[in-house]
Design an enzyme around this catalytic site. Structure first.
Site, PDB file in Angstrom:
ATOM      1  N   CYS A   1       9.280   6.234  16.741  1.00 17.53           N
ATOM      2  CA  CYS A   1      10.695   6.563  16.834  1.00 17.53           C
ATOM      3  C   CYS A   1      11.226   6.831  15.436  1.00 17.53           C
ATOM      4  O   CYS A   1      11.041   6.009  14.550  1.00 17.53           O
ATOM      5  CB  CYS A   1      11.427   5.382  17.440  1.00 17.53           C
ATOM      6  SG  CYS A   1      12.459   5.866  18.777  1.00 17.53           S
TER       7      CYS A   1
ATOM      8  N   ALA B   1      -2.088  -6.865   1.200  1.00 17.10           N
ATOM      9  CA  ALA B   1      -2.471  -8.221   1.629  1.00 17.10           C
ATOM     10  C   ALA B   1      -2.170  -8.499   3.100  1.00 17.10           C
ATOM     11  O   ALA B   1      -2.895  -9.237   3.760  1.00 17.10           O
ATOM     12  CB  ALA B   1      -1.740  -9.252   0.754  1.00 17.10           C
ATOM     13  N   HIS B   2      -1.091  -7.885   3.628  1.00 12.15           N
ATOM     14  CA  HIS B   2      -0.629  -8.350   4.944  1.00 12.15           C
ATOM     15  C   HIS B   2      -1.437  -7.839   6.125  1.00 12.15           C
ATOM     16  O   HIS B   2      -1.163  -8.193   7.267  1.00 12.15           O
ATOM     17  CB  HIS B   2       0.867  -8.056   5.141  1.00 12.15           C
ATOM     18  CG  HIS B   2       1.249  -6.630   5.402  1.00 12.15           C
ATOM     19  ND1 HIS B   2       1.631  -6.187   6.648  1.00 12.15           N
ATOM     20  CD2 HIS B   2       1.336  -5.558   4.591  1.00 12.15           C
ATOM     21  CE1 HIS B   2       1.949  -4.894   6.578  1.00 12.15           C
ATOM     22  NE2 HIS B   2       1.775  -4.501   5.334  1.00 12.15           N
TER      23      HIS B   2
ATOM     24  N   GLN C   1      -6.820  -0.609   6.084  1.00 14.41           N
ATOM     25  CA  GLN C   1      -7.293  -1.157   7.364  1.00 14.41           C
ATOM     26  C   GLN C   1      -8.759  -1.580   7.288  1.00 14.41           C
ATOM     27  O   GLN C   1      -9.224  -2.353   8.121  1.00 14.41           O
ATOM     28  CB  GLN C   1      -7.102  -0.135   8.494  1.00 14.41           C
ATOM     29  CG  GLN C   1      -5.646   0.248   8.747  1.00 14.41           C
ATOM     30  CD  GLN C   1      -4.838  -0.855   9.436  1.00 14.41           C
ATOM     31  OE1 GLN C   1      -5.389  -1.816   9.991  1.00 14.41           O
ATOM     32  NE2 GLN C   1      -3.526  -0.732   9.392  1.00 14.41           N
TER      33      GLN C   1
ATOM     34  N   THR D   1       7.847  -7.824 -13.045  1.00 12.15           N
ATOM     35  CA  THR D   1       7.328  -9.198 -12.975  1.00 12.15           C
ATOM     36  C   THR D   1       6.394  -9.346 -11.788  1.00 12.15           C
ATOM     37  O   THR D   1       6.730  -8.925 -10.673  1.00 12.15           O
ATOM     38  CB  THR D   1       8.511 -10.186 -12.851  1.00 12.15           C
ATOM     39  OG1 THR D   1       9.340 -10.005 -13.991  1.00 12.15           O
ATOM     40  CG2 THR D   1       8.036 -11.630 -12.770  1.00 12.15           C
TER      41      THR D   1
ATOM     42  N   ASN E   1      -5.265   3.637  10.909  1.00 13.01           N
ATOM     43  CA  ASN E   1      -4.454   2.524  11.407  1.00 13.01           C
ATOM     44  C   ASN E   1      -4.112   2.647  12.888  1.00 13.01           C
ATOM     45  O   ASN E   1      -3.722   1.675  13.505  1.00 13.01           O
ATOM     46  CB  ASN E   1      -3.164   2.398  10.590  1.00 13.01           C
ATOM     47  CG  ASN E   1      -2.470   3.712  10.386  1.00 13.01           C
ATOM     48  OD1 ASN E   1      -3.036   4.655   9.824  1.00 13.01           O
ATOM     49  ND2 ASN E   1      -1.250   3.808  10.860  1.00 13.01           N
TER      50      ASN E   1
ATOM     51  N   ALA F   1       0.807  -1.224   0.000  1.00 22.35           N
ATOM     52  CA  ALA F   1       0.000   0.000   0.000  1.00 22.35           C
ATOM     53  C   ALA F   1       0.836   1.268   0.000  1.00 22.35           C
ATOM     54  O   ALA F   1       0.358   2.314  -0.436  1.00 22.35           O
ATOM     55  CB  ALA F   1      -0.956   0.003   1.180  1.00 22.35           C
ATOM     56  N   THR F   2       2.080   1.207   0.458  1.00 22.70           N
ATOM     57  CA  THR F   2       2.921   2.407   0.378  1.00 22.70           C
ATOM     58  C   THR F   2       3.085   2.780  -1.092  1.00 22.70           C
ATOM     59  O   THR F   2       2.909   3.943  -1.480  1.00 22.70           O
ATOM     60  CB  THR F   2       4.295   2.151   1.037  1.00 22.70           C
ATOM     61  OG1 THR F   2       4.069   1.828   2.413  1.00 22.70           O
ATOM     62  CG2 THR F   2       5.208   3.365   0.940  1.00 22.70           C
TER      63      THR F   2
HETATM   64  N1  PLP Z   1      -1.766   2.699   4.799  1.00 23.23           N
HETATM   65  C1  PLP Z   1      -2.180   2.298   5.999  1.00 23.23           C
HETATM   66  C2  PLP Z   1      -3.430   2.874   6.580  1.00 23.23           C
HETATM   67  C3  PLP Z   1      -1.450   1.348   6.707  1.00 23.23           C
HETATM   68  O1  PLP Z   1      -1.873   0.957   7.908  1.00 23.23           O
HETATM   69  C4  PLP Z   1      -0.275   0.824   6.129  1.00 23.23           C
HETATM   70  C5  PLP Z   1       0.550  -0.141   6.872  1.00 23.23           C
HETATM   71  O2  PLP Z   1       1.281   0.209   7.758  1.00 23.23           O
HETATM   72  C6  PLP Z   1       0.120   1.279   4.862  1.00 23.23           C
HETATM   73  C7  PLP Z   1      -0.657   2.222   4.225  1.00 23.23           C
HETATM   74  C8  PLP Z   1       1.363   0.768   4.186  1.00 23.23           C
HETATM   75  O3  PLP Z   1       1.140  -0.517   3.692  1.00 23.23           O
HETATM   76  P1  PLP Z   1       2.325  -1.465   3.224  1.00 23.23           P
HETATM   77  O4  PLP Z   1       2.935  -2.014   4.478  1.00 23.23           O
HETATM   78  O5  PLP Z   1       1.688  -2.523   2.395  1.00 23.23           O
HETATM   79  O6  PLP Z   1       3.289  -0.646   2.436  1.00 23.23           O
END
Ligand code: PLP
Length: 394
Positions: free
Chosen positions: A337, A212-213, A191, A251, A163, A83-84
């Protein structure tokens, strides 16, 4: 198993209660992934042999499973590394593709750093960003949003659920306001996916970030939903073989994608029962803590909140000290931190908390694999420790 008395006798230590950071892989997801880590190793882009066809078919199944979970069509799913990357692609990709139309983006102070830092990056390139405030309950004010639109606004990005506090934003109302004004709407739905019903058509979403995680799938695999009718344009950030309709070359991570698809399928099927169960555990924890301790504040709306989230400040206790004392429980505090310095969470500060109140916050993230006995154990440990720390500090 721990050997010392009740209720720890019934629980396996350490206990994982940090399910907003990441979630354990569901064994059913692992089972679906395993063949693609061993015998079915083909490259989904190899279109001249059976190994490639098998991988491509598995990717398309997963694309369908993910699309179904959010009410999209499979061609609207673009796979990413997480998601980043999806957040970066949505924000920067739209800014670059719609430069001739405008240069103004609206977001909120409590967004994830992947959104805020993408916006800061665009500010350095001359874009104007409005950061909406949130009220004490963590919700944005729709009137403030309405007032923020200008003729140069190209995008609004507001997360579906936070989150840290689990606060759920009114994305359907936001989507309608954007649609009425012809402004694109993106939501970081990381989330919310698998925890809340999510329908991109109903919410008038043009873009949504997923990973996914956070729903018992593997790390390093995400997606960006990109609406195709009317089509959203995106300038790609990663250039190469033209995968994913040219929006994201590279890929494909076939085992990860297969796991992501399976995780969505399971979450969609189990959501009603699972949300009820995790909300029940969360309320049990909240009620025990509130009954035994004073000077405790719940951060963010209780009404508009993810089922497995509880974020509480234990006033006059350092969150970091609490976490150190709770070494057999995995939790997060309201501080982050970076570069060796501890900062109060920007999300809790956004809700108006003082540095002290934010620094005394703990995030409890309850998930699929937590049991009632674990909740009781954690409640007791927190109560004992908070009482002890407060006595020492008097
Ligand atoms: N956006 C939200 C709201 C998240 O909680 C997170 C995870 O920490 C992310 C984005 C980033 O996701 P990823 O770890 O898949 O890059």
């Amino acid at each position: 198993m721990s050997s010392n008395g009740n209720p720890s006798a019934q629980v396996k230590l350490p206990i994982y209660l940090d399910n907003h950071a990441t979630t354990p892989l569901d064994p059913r997801v692992l089972e679906a992934m395993l063949p693609f880590l061993t015998s079915k190793f083909g490259n989904a882009a190899s279109n001249s042999h059976a190994f490639g066809w098998e991988a491509a078919a598995a990717v398309e199944t997963a694309r369908r499973q993910i699309a179904t979970a959010i009410g999209a069509s499979p061609q609207e799913i673009v796979f990413t590394s997480g998601a980043t990357e999806s957040d970066n692609l949505a924000i920067i990709g739209v800014a670059d593709a719609y430069r001739e139309r405008g240069d103004h983006i609206i977001t909120a102070v409590t967004e994830h750093k992947a959104i805020l830092d993408s916006c800061r990056h665009l500010e350095k390139r001359g874009c104007r960003i409005t950061y909406l405030h949130v009220s004490q309950d963590g919700l944005i004010d729709l009137d403030e949003l309405k007032a923020a639109f200008s003729g140069r606004t190209i995008l609004v990005s507001i997360m579906a659920a936070n989150n840290e506090t689990g606060v759920i934003q009114p994305i359907e109302e936001i989507g309608s306001l954007c649609r009425e004004r012809g402004v694109l709407f993106h939501s970081d739905a990381v989330q919310a996916l698998g925890k809340l019903p999510l329908d991109v058509r109903h919410a008038n979403l043009d873009l949504a970030s997923l990973t996914a995680h956070k729903l018992y799938g593997p790390k390093g695999c995400g997606a960006l939903y990109v609406r195709n009718d009317p089509a959203v344009r995106l300038e790609p950030m990663i250039h190469g073989g033209g995968h994913e309709h040219g929006m994201r070359s590279g890929t494909l991570n076939v085992p990860g994608i297969v796991g992501f698809g399976k995780a969505c399928e399971i979450a969609q099927k189990d959501m009603p029962e699972e949300s009820c169960r995790t909300a029940g555990l969360r309320n049990r924890l909240r009620d025990r803590l509130l009954a035994a301790l004073d000077q405790v504040v719940i951060n963010g709306s209780m009404e508009h909140r993810l089922p497995g989230n509880l974020n509480m400040s234990f006033l006059n206790v350092e969150g970091e000290t609490l976490l150190t004392g709770l070494h057999d429980v995995a939790l997060s505090s309201g501080s982050a931190c970076s570069s060796g310095k501890t900062h109060a969470s920007h999300v809790l500060k956004g809700l108006g908390l003082s540095d002290e109140a934010a620094g005394s916050a703990i995030r409890f993230g309850i998930g699929r694999f937590n049991a009632e006995a674990e909740i009781d154990y954690v409640a007791e440990r927190v109560i004992d420790l908070v009482k002890n720390l407060r006595e020492v500090s008097v």
